[in-house]
Scaffold this motif. Structure first.
Motif, short mmCIF file in Angstrom:
data_model
loop_
_atom_site.label_atom_id
_atom_site.label_comp_id
_atom_site.label_asym_id
_atom_site.label_seq_id
_atom_site.Cartn_x
_atom_site.Cartn_y
_atom_site.Cartn_z
N GLY A 12 0.85 -1.19 0.00
CA GLY A 12 0.00 0.00 0.00
C GLY A 12 0.88 1.23 0.00
N VAL A 13 0.41 2.28 -0.64
CA VAL A 13 1.21 3.51 -0.71
C VAL A 13 0.37 4.70 -0.27
CG1 VAL A 13 2.45 5.08 -2.27
CG2 VAL A 13 2.65 2.61 -2.59
N LEU A 14 0.91 5.47 0.67
CA LEU A 14 0.33 6.77 0.99
C LEU A 14 0.98 7.73 0.00
CD1 LEU A 14 0.41 7.19 4.90
CD2 LEU A 14 -1.58 6.80 3.46
N ALA A 15 0.30 7.98 -1.10
CA ALA A 15 0.94 8.68 -2.21
C ALA A 15 0.89 10.19 -2.02
CB ALA A 15 0.26 8.30 -3.51
N PRO A 16 2.05 10.85 -2.01
CA PRO A 16 2.03 12.30 -1.93
C PRO A 16 1.49 12.88 -3.23
CG PRO A 16 4.28 11.48 -2.21
CD PRO A 16 3.39 10.28 -2.11
N PRO A 17 1.04 14.14 -3.20
CA PRO A 17 0.53 14.76 -4.43
C PRO A 17 1.60 14.68 -5.52
CG PRO A 17 0.17 16.18 -2.53
CD PRO A 17 1.00 15.05 -2.05
N ASP A 18 1.18 14.43 -6.75
CA ASP A 18 2.09 14.40 -7.91
C ASP A 18 3.12 13.28 -7.86
OD1 ASP A 18 0.80 16.73 -8.66
OD2 ASP A 18 2.25 17.97 -7.57
N LEU A 19 2.78 12.15 -7.29
CA LEU A 19 3.70 11.01 -7.36
C LEU A 19 3.84 10.62 -8.83
CD1 LEU A 19 5.27 8.88 -5.64
CD2 LEU A 19 3.25 7.42 -5.84
N PRO A 20 5.06 10.68 -9.39
CA PRO A 20 5.21 10.52 -10.85
C PRO A 20 4.73 9.16 -11.36
CG PRO A 20 7.37 10.83 -9.78
CD PRO A 20 6.33 10.97 -8.72
N GLU A 21 4.96 8.09 -10.58
CA GLU A 21 4.66 6.75 -11.12
C GLU A 21 3.23 6.30 -10.83
OE1 GLU A 21 6.94 7.44 -8.84
OE2 GLU A 21 8.87 6.50 -9.25
N GLU A 22 2.35 7.22 -10.48
CA GLU A 22 1.02 6.81 -10.01
C GLU A 22 0.34 5.81 -10.96
OE1 GLU A 22 -1.33 10.12 -8.42
OE2 GLU A 22 -3.11 8.92 -8.89
N ASP A 23 0.37 6.08 -12.26
CA ASP A 23 -0.32 5.19 -13.20
C ASP A 23 0.28 3.80 -13.19
OD1 ASP A 23 -2.01 7.19 -13.82
OD2 ASP A 23 -0.93 7.83 -15.62
N ALA A 24 1.62 3.74 -13.21
CA ALA A 24 2.29 2.42 -13.22
C ALA A 24 1.93 1.64 -11.96
CB ALA A 24 3.80 2.61 -13.30
N LEU A 25 1.86 2.32 -10.84
CA LEU A 25 1.54 1.63 -9.59
C LEU A 25 0.11 1.10 -9.62
CD1 LEU A 25 3.22 3.82 -6.84
CD2 LEU A 25 4.16 1.97 -8.19
N ARG A 26 -0.78 1.91 -10.14
CA ARG A 26 -2.18 1.44 -10.22
C ARG A 26 -2.27 0.22 -11.12
NH1 ARG A 26 -5.49 4.71 -7.45
NH2 ARG A 26 -4.96 6.91 -7.34
N GLN A 27 -1.54 0.26 -12.25
CA GLN A 27 -1.58 -0.89 -13.15
C GLN A 27 -1.03 -2.14 -12.49
OE1 GLN A 27 0.34 0.47 -16.73
NE2 GLN A 27 -1.38 1.86 -17.11
N ALA A 28 -0.07 -1.97 -11.60
CA ALA A 28 0.53 -3.13 -10.91
C ALA A 28 -0.34 -3.58 -9.72
CB ALA A 28 1.94 -2.79 -10.43
N LYS A 29 -1.56 -2.98 -9.64
CA LYS A 29 -2.54 -3.36 -8.60
C LYS A 29 -2.04 -3.06 -7.19
CE LYS A 29 -5.73 -5.80 -11.18
NZ LYS A 29 -5.51 -4.95 -12.35
N ILE A 30 -1.23 -2.04 -7.08
CA ILE A 30 -0.77 -1.61 -5.77
C ILE A 30 -1.84 -0.72 -5.16
CG2 ILE A 30 0.94 -0.08 -4.67
CD1 ILE A 30 2.99 -1.32 -6.67
N ALA A 31 -2.13 -0.95 -3.87
CA ALA A 31 -3.17 -0.14 -3.21
C ALA A 31 -2.63 1.26 -2.97
CB ALA A 31 -3.57 -0.79 -1.89
N LEU A 32 -3.27 2.20 -3.59
CA LEU A 32 -2.73 3.55 -3.57
C LEU A 32 -3.77 4.49 -2.98
CD1 LEU A 32 -0.12 4.45 -5.43
CD2 LEU A 32 -1.88 5.79 -6.52
N VAL A 33 -3.42 5.19 -1.91
CA VAL A 33 -4.32 6.24 -1.44
C VAL A 33 -3.58 7.56 -1.54
CG1 VAL A 33 -5.77 4.80 0.04
CG2 VAL A 33 -3.70 5.81 0.98
N CYS A 34 -4.27 8.56 -2.06
CA CYS A 34 -3.62 9.86 -2.26
C CYS A 34 -3.77 10.68 -0.99
CB CYS A 34 -4.27 10.59 -3.42
SG CYS A 34 -4.04 9.70 -4.96
N VAL A 35 -2.67 11.24 -0.51
CA VAL A 35 -2.77 12.06 0.70
C VAL A 35 -3.06 13.50 0.29
CG1 VAL A 35 -1.23 10.53 1.94
CG2 VAL A 35 -0.31 12.60 0.94
N PRO A 36 -3.95 14.17 1.03
CA PRO A 36 -4.27 15.55 0.71
C PRO A 36 -3.03 16.44 0.82
CG PRO A 36 -5.81 14.66 2.33
CD PRO A 36 -4.71 13.67 2.20
N ALA A 37 -2.95 17.44 -0.02
CA ALA A 37 -1.79 18.35 0.00
C ALA A 37 -1.81 19.25 1.23
CB ALA A 37 -1.77 19.19 -1.27
N ALA A 38 -3.00 19.65 1.68
CA ALA A 38 -3.07 20.55 2.84
C ALA A 38 -2.84 19.75 4.12
CB ALA A 38 -4.43 21.23 2.88
#
Ligand code: TXA
Ligand code: MG
Length: 335
Positions: free
Chosen positions: A253-279
């Motif tokens: 699982g990834v607590l993804a910071p805003p603008d994580l460059p590999e976001e699409d690749a991670l989603r395709q690899a079925k990695i659990a991704l939650v985006c953390v709010p910028a504020a």
């Protein structure tokens, strides 16, 4: 796990349960607390038992108003009154010399007591009607994530508590800032939902960070932890590490910071991704919920990066480091 517990907004019922020595989960602006009458020794013991918390880890006493301070603290310095005036009700806990009426079971036998006025209308009304303070540690088992929704309490503690007062999601989402005011030099014991800069602005003096010898008692590195193992990594390393661990068969699982460059690749690899709010305020409000959701998705590893910046980011870094079992630079905790 039992879920056989009433969960409701019925404040009369919560009051009756507290008054007869029961344990009620209460909403606050920070996290849900596990409340008991602070004058009832048996009820306090039950709080420790439910949390599976060692007896030498002191509890915060929650008051309805700063006017009650002199009943709970042996001395109330002007700085305490100024801060109470500025921030109570709110996410600031003050450590003061203990009044003799404070039961030793609350303070782990120490001569200090931690006090705060929480900012939630249901809980304020409840404490006011009870007419005395309530102890309330976070309503989680020792070392686990603090609950920020009534349902989290039910999932974790179920019928171990007598009643859950449902006040909705906690607005702040991380615990109060703890400040030791026993000497002329205020000292931070736990960074939290109130930024140290705001405290310094009111006191017009710097607040020292806790060091290893002066930290709050009963505090250790591993705390606020999800089931999964948390690793702190630089944002630039997150994607490649997530993919590597996934190839090794880990559920990542990834607590993804805003603008994580590999976001699409991670989603395709079925990695659990939650985006953390910028504020930072919104990140804090959702941090524990996000970690819980990754646990629920079956992750065994969670990758997170540390937000940089002042204010609430200090508390966010602290909680993430503790979730990773790395302790903290400034205030260890495990409650
Ligand atoms: O936001 C909060 O503070 C939440 C809500 C429910 O009010 N409560 C909370 O309580 O986080 P708990 O028990 O999970 O954490 C309280 C912390 C512990 O680390 C404890 O060591 C510290 O407060 N503490 C309590 N009494 C103290 C004292 N007399 N001196 C120093 N630290 C104290
Ligand atoms: Mg706690």
């Amino acid at each position: 796990m039992s879920v056989d517990v009433d969960i409701d907004i019925d404040i009369d019922h919560a009051l009756a349960v507290l008054a007869r020595g029961g344990v009620v989960a209460i909403p606050t602006e920070t996290v849900y607390g596990l409340a008991a009458d602070a004058m009832n020794q048996a009820a306090i013991r039950r709080v420790f038992a439910i949390k599976q918390r060692p007896a030498d880890h002191p509890l915060i006493v929650h008051l309805a108003t700063a006017d009650w301070l002199e009943d709970w603290a042996a001395a109330v310095p002007p700085a305490a009154l100024r801060l109470a005036d500025a921030f109570w009700p709110g996410p600031l806990t003050l450590v003061l010399p203990r009044h003799r009426q404070v039961l030793p079971a609350i303070t782990g036998g120490q001569d200090s007591v931690a006090l705060r006025v929480p900012d939630h209308p249901l809980t304020l009304a409840l404490i006011r009607r009870l007419g005395r303070g309530v102890v309330a540690p976070s309503a989680n088992r020792f070392t686990r994530l603090s609950p920020t929704h009534a349902t989290h309490v039910r999932e974790e503690l179920g019928a171990a508590v007598d009643f859950i007062l449902d006040g909705g999601p906690c607005r702040r989402g991380i615990e109060s800032t703890i400040l030791d005011l026993r000497s002329g030099a205020p000292r931070m014991l736990r960074p939290g939902a109130l930024a140290v800069e705001d405290i310094e602005a009111v006191l017009r003096q710097p607040v020292a960070a806790a060091n290893e010898t002066l930290r709050a008692p009963g505090q250790h590195a591993l705390h606020y932890s999800p089931q999964a193992t948390v690793f702190i990594v630089a944002p630039g390393d997150m994607g490649s590490l997530a993919l590597k661990l996934t190839r090794e068969g880990r559920r990542v699982g990834v607590l993804a910071p805003p603008d994580l460059p590999e976001e699409d690749a991670l989603r395709q690899a079925k990695i659990a991704l939650v985006c953390v709010p910028a504020a930072p305020e919104q990140y804090a409000a959702s941090l524990y919920q996000l970690l819980r959701s990754l646990d629920q998705q079956g992750c065994d590893v969670i990758l997170a990066s540390l937000p940089s910046g002042p204010g609430l980011c200090t508390a966010l870094r602290d909680r993430l480091l503790r979730a990773a079992g790395q302790g903290s630079l400034d205030a260890p905790d495990r409650t």
